[in-house]
Design a protein around this motif. Structure first.
Motif, PDB file in Angstrom:
ATOM      1  N   ALA A  79      30.517  -9.784 -54.130  1.00 48.58           N
ATOM      2  CA  ALA A  79      31.698  -9.163 -53.533  1.00 48.58           C
ATOM      3  C   ALA A  79      32.254  -8.060 -54.425  1.00 48.58           C
ATOM      4  O   ALA A  79      33.458  -7.866 -54.528  1.00 48.58           O
ATOM      5  N   ARG A  80      31.363  -7.322 -55.106  1.00 51.34           N
ATOM      6  CA  ARG A  80      31.816  -6.222 -55.971  1.00 51.34           C
ATOM      7  C   ARG A  80      31.483  -4.883 -55.317  1.00 51.34           C
ATOM      8  O   ARG A  80      30.326  -4.478 -55.289  1.00 51.34           O
ATOM      9  N   PRO A  81      32.491  -4.217 -54.788  1.00 53.00           N
ATOM     10  CA  PRO A  81      32.236  -2.983 -54.041  1.00 53.00           C
ATOM     11  C   PRO A  81      31.458  -1.948 -54.835  1.00 53.00           C
ATOM     12  O   PRO A  81      30.612  -1.249 -54.281  1.00 53.00           O
ATOM     13  N   GLY A 102      24.674  -7.633 -43.733  1.00 49.54           N
ATOM     14  CA  GLY A 102      25.737  -7.799 -44.716  1.00 49.54           C
ATOM     15  C   GLY A 102      26.835  -6.809 -44.414  1.00 49.54           C
ATOM     16  O   GLY A 102      26.663  -5.942 -43.563  1.00 49.54           O
ATOM     17  N   PRO A 103      27.912  -6.910 -45.118  1.00 49.07           N
ATOM     18  CA  PRO A 103      28.359  -7.928 -46.061  1.00 49.07           C
ATOM     19  C   PRO A 103      29.526  -8.742 -45.484  1.00 49.07           C
ATOM     20  O   PRO A 103      29.787  -8.688 -44.291  1.00 49.07           O
ATOM     21  N   VAL A 104      30.236  -9.447 -46.397  1.00 49.76           N
ATOM     22  CA  VAL A 104      31.436 -10.194 -46.024  1.00 49.76           C
ATOM     23  C   VAL A 104      32.672  -9.351 -46.281  1.00 49.76           C
ATOM     24  O   VAL A 104      33.601  -9.288 -45.490  1.00 49.76           O
ATOM     25  N   HIS A 105      32.653  -8.653 -47.418  1.00 48.70           N
ATOM     26  CA  HIS A 105      33.842  -7.985 -47.960  1.00 48.70           C
ATOM     27  C   HIS A 105      33.909  -6.545 -47.434  1.00 48.70           C
ATOM     28  O   HIS A 105      32.899  -5.839 -47.428  1.00 48.70           O
ATOM     29  N   SER A 106      35.085  -6.113 -46.983  1.00 42.82           N
ATOM     30  CA  SER A 106      35.204  -4.788 -46.376  1.00 42.82           C
ATOM     31  C   SER A 106      34.924  -3.660 -47.369  1.00 42.82           C
ATOM     32  O   SER A 106      34.342  -2.638 -47.007  1.00 42.82           O
ATOM     33  N   GLY A 107      35.339  -3.824 -48.610  1.00 43.12           N
ATOM     34  CA  GLY A 107      35.081  -2.801 -49.617  1.00 43.12           C
ATOM     35  C   GLY A 107      33.588  -2.624 -49.842  1.00 43.12           C
ATOM     36  O   GLY A 107      33.089  -1.506 -49.984  1.00 43.12           O
ATOM     37  N   ILE A 124      23.314  -4.557 -39.758  1.00 48.01           N
ATOM     38  CA  ILE A 124      24.092  -5.463 -38.916  1.00 48.01           C
ATOM     39  C   ILE A 124      25.121  -6.160 -39.790  1.00 48.01           C
ATOM     40  O   ILE A 124      24.778  -6.854 -40.750  1.00 48.01           O
ATOM     41  N   ILE A 125      26.385  -5.945 -39.472  1.00 46.16           N
ATOM     42  CA  ILE A 125      27.468  -6.522 -40.277  1.00 46.16           C
ATOM     43  C   ILE A 125      27.845  -7.873 -39.677  1.00 46.16           C
ATOM     44  O   ILE A 125      28.314  -7.937 -38.546  1.00 46.16           O
ATOM     45  N   PRO A 126      27.633  -8.958 -40.406  1.00 43.32           N
ATOM     46  CA  PRO A 126      27.907 -10.275 -39.845  1.00 43.32           C
ATOM     47  C   PRO A 126      29.311 -10.780 -40.152  1.00 43.32           C
ATOM     48  O   PRO A 126      29.648 -11.887 -39.789  1.00 43.32           O
ATOM     49  N   ASN A 127      30.121 -10.002 -40.846  1.00 42.63           N
ATOM     50  CA  ASN A 127      31.493 -10.451 -41.048  1.00 42.63           C
ATOM     51  C   ASN A 127      32.487  -9.321 -41.262  1.00 42.63           C
ATOM     52  O   ASN A 127      33.421  -9.175 -40.483  1.00 42.63           O
ATOM     53  N   ALA A 128      32.306  -8.518 -42.308  1.00 38.51           N
ATOM     54  CA  ALA A 128      33.334  -7.567 -42.737  1.00 38.51           C
ATOM     55  C   ALA A 128      33.989  -6.859 -41.550  1.00 38.51           C
ATOM     56  O   ALA A 128      33.323  -6.246 -40.735  1.00 38.51           O
TER      57      ALA A 128
END
Lengths: 390, 287, 322
Positions: A79-81, A102-107, A124-128
């Motif tokens: 989770a490190r942008p 990916g990823p989870v984190h928007s940054g 394909i973004i599965p969360n952010a």
């Protein structure tokens, strides 16, 4: 003695380095799926569930892939942008991934999109949930199987109005996703004549909420709308209850407030109303089968993040199946994906022009430690995709 | 802000401050006596919370779980001191920094391996679960008052041990002059082991008592670590009294700034620390 | 050359590292990633080296050095027009000067303290800066910002290299790293450097000799900060992306780890530390999901075994018989 062990450790590490450098693509190529999710740190649980769901979907549909194998390349984003562009480049040019999930984190999503927009791999973004990913930064090769920040929160404004709440305090961590959630709520709430008495932005990742909650009590609003997730959600709900506000000032939220956190929140979460595109107990066959299979396979109940990963897998599987295993034509692949309807555990959904799901948002209430669906807050809700030129 | 709310906020600030003191006391003790900057101190807090969760599941008793966690933490501290830290006393401070950063990695990985990454919670024990009404809306949970009192008690206990006992005398002597203590024929290594073990136990104890109030999540240690350092530095490294005053100060300033100065609330404790260090470059109560 | 890079090990390292780094892209598979990865290691080594000078040669331990690294990126966004390609060299100059000016102000505050207190006050100031950018809507908050137009690199009408070509950029960064090493060697070898060393070892005596210790420290702090900002500027240009996490204390922490690992104060050890740390990170994370555990254990093992980092260990090994 010790030195020798260390040498051995070092040399094996160096060997690992050289091995991974020399891994050359084979002749009969599998479909390569790069996974960039957080497997360590605060978001590790989310990354793990998403990966499980993804792999399960592709394993279930292995026979539909016209003989194509799937090869996974997994990288921990931590989770490190600032690492995101590098990992994205690695998956794209070093590993030649066909799909990058990916990823989870928007940054991290922003750093990843900087590199991957309009490039060869399908993202394909599965969360952010950053609105921008299917807003101003939307692109032909970028899909999202989760949600935009706007989606779960926008219908909650109407829900609050329907229940007769006129004065509401909103609160979230002070970061992009939180702000977007509160703005979406405010948009529908003030349009219907409601008033946001105060918007409280808590520095991220601070979890000392007591003073804010005391402040809310002094304002005596009709209700409170919040966005928090994970550990912060647990702490907030516990503090809200401990200071005695539960049952006196109704608590509404974006669904993440009670997603994957109910066991830790316990009694304190009872009665919270949230909006989300999924709930564990949605009664359709897809969901029942998915939940049973997931629990058997991984030994723990599925959650939202697993569903989103699963749908990502379904999207890939369907596209490969329709193209009879030949995904070399990128434009055809994107076209097939755009037109697909996913038979998701959350109910069927398809994609908007900006490649964001058009989906139901369910209104859920926590009863006896579970998110009970009490209504559909918005059916077939499409993100406005502001700023997207697709 | 009416007066009742003001008092509630003050209580919030005091309670947060006392908890901060409990976490920070171990850090300042270890630094003061041994001159070791233990960056893994936050991890010990995390370990305490996770141990608590684990033993509550296992034994179903709050007190028993707390005791077991504290004992294990003490042993862990002793083992770490005996195997790793004690080889670095004659080395550069920076080597200690590197070592403790390595330890953070190991503890984070162990947490993920042993207990998974989902957020966990511990229920407040039945006998402490009530709450007291303060205003028509706001109640204050008995458990949080209990924790505040416990922290006060520990602070008093620490004060007595350091100022009134033989062990405390050695601790004070060790702070000012290591060689002198050794010349007096006292086994300084044993003293160091005890102090380090106690430091770890204090951090773990803070994790134990916050388990029912906080969410137990990966990374909880690092976040606490920074607040903890702020407290220790404002108070003056190594000063228990300083840590106590600074913790209350940080707790109260942070609580009121959150409501009164929301634009600055993310920076306020750092501003406080910078200002204090500009005025008193050695902190408030440095020895 | 021989005289300049004093120790045998240091010479050996430099003769091995730079030619190898020059040739490496030719042997690697021709794809963007390897070159980009090498570039980011080289850029970070510039940053680590500036910290290495500050901590190892001046005895000023800071945990806020990442502030300048991040500022390098954010200052560019702040002063460059959004939709216009500006001149690379001019802006390099602007950014270093601006960072130096900020460092001058911060330094005056920070250098009142020393030791652990200095660690903490630098951390405090860096955290304020971190939160300033994380909270600000104009700077993209936590999600960060994109640099839309990369600068133009022509100098006197001649374009030496193309920023969009990863290989060009790699060689430019490598050259920068070499220049930085030479620069720091010149500084430490000069009269200024020798006095700085005296300041580090015994500030009281140096003061008694009539030197203004504060000024020496301040100047060192300003130089190191400007070069850290330069590294951050290069990092921002590499992918055209800045994020407040560049300024987080974890960034400072990992730079400190690399610097200690390499051998504090040896300057070339900063390169060694960065390469070893990044190499380990890269191979362990592809080896297992629990790479943190292995990484932690390896770090602990290395502290226990090496008394003065890897550089110290190598020096011992190669120069023992002397």
């Amino acid at each position: 003695m010790k030195t020798r062990t260390l040498y051995r450790g070092l040399s094996s590490a160096l060997l690992g380095l050289s091995l991974s450098c020399s891994a050359i693509s084979q002749a009969e190529e599998p479909i390569k799926v790069g996974i960039m999710l957080p497997f360590s740190g605060v978001y590790a649980a989310l990354g793990d569930a998403g990966r499980n769901g993804l792999k399960m979907a592709l394993a279930e549909h292995a026979s539909d892939l016209h003989g194509r194998e799937i090869e996974y390349i997994e990288v921990d984003t931590e989770a490190r942008p600032e690492r995101a562009p590098e990992i994205a480049t690695s998956l794209m040019s070093q590993q030649q991934a066909d799909f990058i999930v990916g990823p989870v984190h928007s940054g991290v999503a922003m750093g990843m999109l900087k590199v991957l927009r309009n490039k060869k791999p399908i993202v394909i973004i599965p969360n952010a949930g950053a609105n921008a990913a299917t807003g101003p930064w939307c692109a032909g090769n970028v899909f999202r199987t989760s949600f935009s920040a706007w989606q779960p929160s926008y219908p909650m404004g109407q829900v609050a109005l329907d229940r007769g709440y006129k004065r509401v305090v909103t609160m979230s961590w002070n970061y992009g996703f939180g702000k977007e959630s509160l703005e979406a709520f405010e948009e529908s709430f003030t349009a219907g004549g409601g008033e946001v008495v105060k918007q409280i932005m808590v520095p991220f990742p601070k979890t000392e909420f007591q003073s804010y909650i005391t402040d809310i009590a002094s304002m005596k609003p009709d209700a409170v709308f919040v966005f928090f997730a994970g550990g912060g959600a647990v702490k907030f709900v516990k503090d809200y209850d401990a200071l005695g506000l539960r049952g006196k000032i109704p608590l509404l939220g974006s669904g993440f407030l009670t997603e994957g956190t109910l066991a830790a929140q316990g009694e304190a979460a009872e009665g919270i109303l949230t909006g989300l595109h999924y709930a564990d107990e949605i009664s359709n066959d897809a969901n029942r089968n998915f939940r049973t299979a997931y629990e058997t396979r991984f030994g723990k109940p599925a959650d939202l993040y697993a569903v989103q990963g699963y749908d990502t897998g379904l999207l890939i599987a369907q596209a490969v199946q329709q193209l009879k295993g030949d995904i070399s034509d990128r434009d055809a692949l994107i076209k097939v994906m755009e037109q697909s309807t996913i038979k998701s555990p959350r109910g069927d959904f398809h994609f908007s022009k900006a490649h964001n799901p058009v989906q139901n948002i369910y209104l859920r209430e926590v009863q006896d430690g579970e998110n009970r669906v009490i209504d559909i807050a918005a059916a077939g809700l499409e993100d406005p995709a502001r700023g997207c030129k697709l | 802000m009416d007066f009742a709310i003001f008092l509630v906020q003050l209580l919030n600030g005091l309670q947060y401050g006392l908890l901060l003191f409990l976490i920070a006391s171990g850090l300042t003790l270890v630094f003061g006596v041994m001159g070791i900057l233990n960056l893994a101190h936050g991890s010990m807090y995390m370990i305490g919370a996770y141990l608590m969760w684990y033993f509550v599941q296992l034994t179903d008793s709050f007190v028993l779980a707390a005791l077991l966690s504290a004992v294990i933490a003490l042993l862990l501290g002793v083992v770490i001191e005996k195997t790793l830290i004690n080889r670095l006393y004659r080395r550069n401070h920076l080597d200690q920094v590197l070592l403790t950063i390595g330890m953070i990695f190991v503890f984070n990985a162990m947490q993920s391996l042993l207990w998974g990454d989902d957020p966990l919670g511990v229920a407040v024990p039945g006998w402490l679960s009530g709450s007291i009404s303060l205003t028509e809306l706001v109640e204050y949970p008995v458990y949080r008052i209990f924790v505040a009192l416990l922290c006060l008690l520990l602070a008093a206990g620490l004060y007595l041990v350091i100022n009134r006992t033989r062990l405390g005398m050695l601790v004070r002597a060790g702070e000012s002059n290591r060689e002198m203590v050794e010349c007096l024929g006292i086994d300084i290594n044993r003293l160091y082991t005890i102090v380090f073990g106690a430091g770890v136990m204090l951090a773990a104890l803070a994790g134990v008592v916050s388990a029912p109030m906080a969410s137990i999540v990966p990374g909880m240690g690092e976040h606490v670590l920074i607040s903890c350092f702020v407290v220790v530095v404002i108070g003056g490294m190594g000063s228990i009294k300083g840590a106590f005053v600074a913790a209350l100060m940080v707790g109260i300033v942070d609580t009121f700034a959150a409501v009164l100065l929301p634009q600055l609330s993310s920076m306020i404790v750092y501003i406080l620390m910078a200002v204090i260090l500009i005025i008193k470059p050695q902190g408030l109560f440095s020895s | 050359m021989t005289y300049f890079f004093g120790k045998k090990t240091e010479q050996l390292f430099i003769w091995l590292f730079f030619p190898l780094a020059l040739l490496l892209p030719l042997f690697l598979e021709q794809n963007e990633f390897y070159v980009n990865k090498l570039t980011s290691v080289v850029i970070f080594a510039i940053f680590v080296m500036s910290l290495d000078y500050l901590v190892g040669r001046c005895g000023m331990i800071t945990l806020g050095h990442s502030m300048f690294y991040g500022l390098g990126g954010y200052l560019f966004i702040l002063i460059a027009p959004e939709f216009e390609a500006v001149n690379f060299w001019v802006y390099t100059f602007y950014i270093c000067v601006l960072a130096a000016a900020i460092a001058l102000v911060v330094g005056v505050i920070v250098l009142r303290t020393s030791g652990v207190y200095m660690i903490m006050i630098t951390l405090a100031i860096a955290q304020m800066c971190f939160y300033f950018f994380s909270d600000s809507v104009e700077f993209g908050g936590n999600d960060g910002l994109f640099i839309l137009m990369k600068p133009d690199t022509s100098l006197f009408g001649l374009a030496f290299f193309n920023l969009d070509d990863p290989l060009h950029f790699y060689y430019f960064c490598l050259l920068s790293l070499f220049n930085c090493l030479v620069f720091w060697k010149l500084v430490t070898g000069s009269r200024f450097g020798r006095i700085m060393e005296a300041v580090k070892d015994n500030p009281q005596r140096t003061t008694a000799l009539g030197y203004n210790v504060f000024l020496f420290r301040l100047l060192s702090y300003v130089m190191a900060s400007a070069l850290a900002a330069y590294a951050g500027y290069l990092f921002a240009l590499q992918y055209g992306f800045v994020n407040p996490s560049m300024m987080s204390w974890q960034t400072s922490g990992s730079a400190l780890v690399m610097s200690i690992l390499g051998g504090m104060g040896s300057l070339y050890g900063a390169i060694l530390g960065t390469v070893v740390y990044e190499g380990l990170h890269y191979s362990l994370e592809h080896l297992t999901e629990h790479w943190l555990l292995l990484m932690g254990c390896l770090i602990i093992a290395m502290v226990m075994l090496f008394k003065a980092g890897i550089a110290g260990f190598l020096e011992n090994l190669l120069e023992r018989r002397k």
